[in-house]
Structures are given as C-alpha cells and as structure tokens.
Design an enzyme around this catalytic site. Structure first.
Site, PDB file in Angstrom:
ATOM      1  N   SER A 141      20.138  44.315  41.041  1.00  0.00           N
ATOM      2  CA  SER A 141      21.173  43.359  40.636  1.00  0.00           C
ATOM      3  C   SER A 141      22.265  43.959  39.755  1.00  0.00           C
ATOM      4  CB  SER A 141      20.546  42.162  39.911  1.00  0.00           C
ATOM      5  OG  SER A 141      20.109  42.525  38.624  1.00  0.00           O
ATOM      6  N   LYS A 170      21.431  42.079  32.646  1.00  0.00           N
ATOM      7  CA  LYS A 170      22.654  41.448  33.168  1.00  0.00           C
ATOM      8  C   LYS A 170      23.844  41.775  32.271  1.00  0.00           C
ATOM      9  CE  LYS A 170      20.158  39.421  36.268  1.00  0.00           C
ATOM     10  NZ  LYS A 170      20.091  39.998  37.562  1.00  0.00           N
TER      11      LYS A 170
END
Length: 183
Positions: free
Chosen positions: A39, A106
């Site tokens: 990700s 993230k």
C-alpha cells in the site's frame, strides 16, 4: 561456589537492566518495524525495514501533512499504556502476534478541521489539489467523497492508492492511535 553465584548474579542484573532499557526505548522513543504489504509503494516496499520515532506519540503530538505514520487500525477501542508495552517486538514474537492486520503504514493527508474531497482521481484539501509526486499511479475514483476530519483525528492514505486499505475504508484515525512516524 560463591564467586560463581556472584558472577551469575552480576550477569542477570546486567541483562535485566538491558531488557528494561530496551523496553523503555522501544516503547517511548524509537522502534524498528517491517512494512507489510504494497500500500505504500513505490515509497516503501513490502518487507522494507524502517525505524519509527515514537516520542511524538508519547507526547501526544499531531503529525504533519505528508508524514508517513504507523497507526493502530483498531480505532473502535481506546489505546492505553498496555498496548504500547505489548507492541515491544520481543512480546510480539513470544505471543506469535503479527501486526499485519493491526498496524498500518500510511501517509497523512488531512488533519482536524480539514475538508477533503476525493474526485476526478485527485485529492483536494480545503479546495486545493494535493501535489503528490510520491504516488505509484494515478488514483482511480468513482463519484465524489467529501470528508471533514474530526477534532483529535488525522486522515491517512497509502501511496499506492488503488491498492491501499486506509482512511477511505477505516475512517479518520484518532491521534492516540498514531503509534509513531517514519524516521
């Protein structure tokens, strides 16, 4: 025999002090971790090793825009000191626990009060399009999403937007669930 016991005792004392120091350092200051998943590509690859600065979490600081943070995705529950202690790598290894589904790496795209709009394959913050040269590929979107980041929270997204489970799935992340930021 007493000299031997004295040496063993001295070694055990030294090992105990080393363990406590490493626990304190890893809990409150800095900790190594491994990136699991794609990700954050191309910025961070699957199985990359990174260092997390945890002193910001310990002091309750809010990360800056663009910071790469490690979050506890279990936002439906309150975090406490016991969570920080149980994240010590040795305890995770001993319990067989994996942070794969709990701890996410993230990037911060929104802070409290920001109005984020996701439309036309672009993220807008407070009406301005974000300049995101770190993205792996152009994000594909359908429709328009408008999010106002609540007080005490941040909004995070992966750099590989088309293959990232992030705040679009999870929702805004409470500051207390930001474990640290990448050094």
């Amino acid at each position: 025999m007493s000299q031997w016991l004295s040496r063993v005792s001295s070694w055990l004392w030294s090992l105990g002090i080393a363990f406590v120091l490493s626990l304190l350092i890893s809990t409150f200051i800095i900790q190594p971790t491994k990136v699991l998943g794609q990700s954050m590509e191309p910025t961070l690859r699957d199985h990359s090793r990174i260092l997390i600065a945890k002193w910001g979490h310990s002091l309750g600081e809010t990360p800056k825009y663009g910071d790469i943070v490690i979050i506890d995705s279990r936002i439906d529950r309150k975090r406490g000191l016991h969570d920080d202690l149980l994240e010590y790598p040795l305890f995770q290894w001993m319990s067989g626990a994996s942070g794969r589904d709990i701890f996410w790496v993230k990037r911060v795209v929104g802070k409290a009060g920001d109005v984020l709009e996701i439309r036309n394959n672009q993220v807008y913050r407070n009406g301005e399009p974000l300049d995101e040269p770190y993205l792996k590929e152009k994000m594909t979107t359908s429709g328009i999403q408008i999010i106002t980041v609540p007080d005490g929270c941040i909004y995070v997204m992966g750099d590989n937007r088309n293959h990232s489970k992030d705040s679009r799935f999870l929702g805004a992340v409470p500051i207390g669930h930001v474990i640290g930021k990448k050094l």
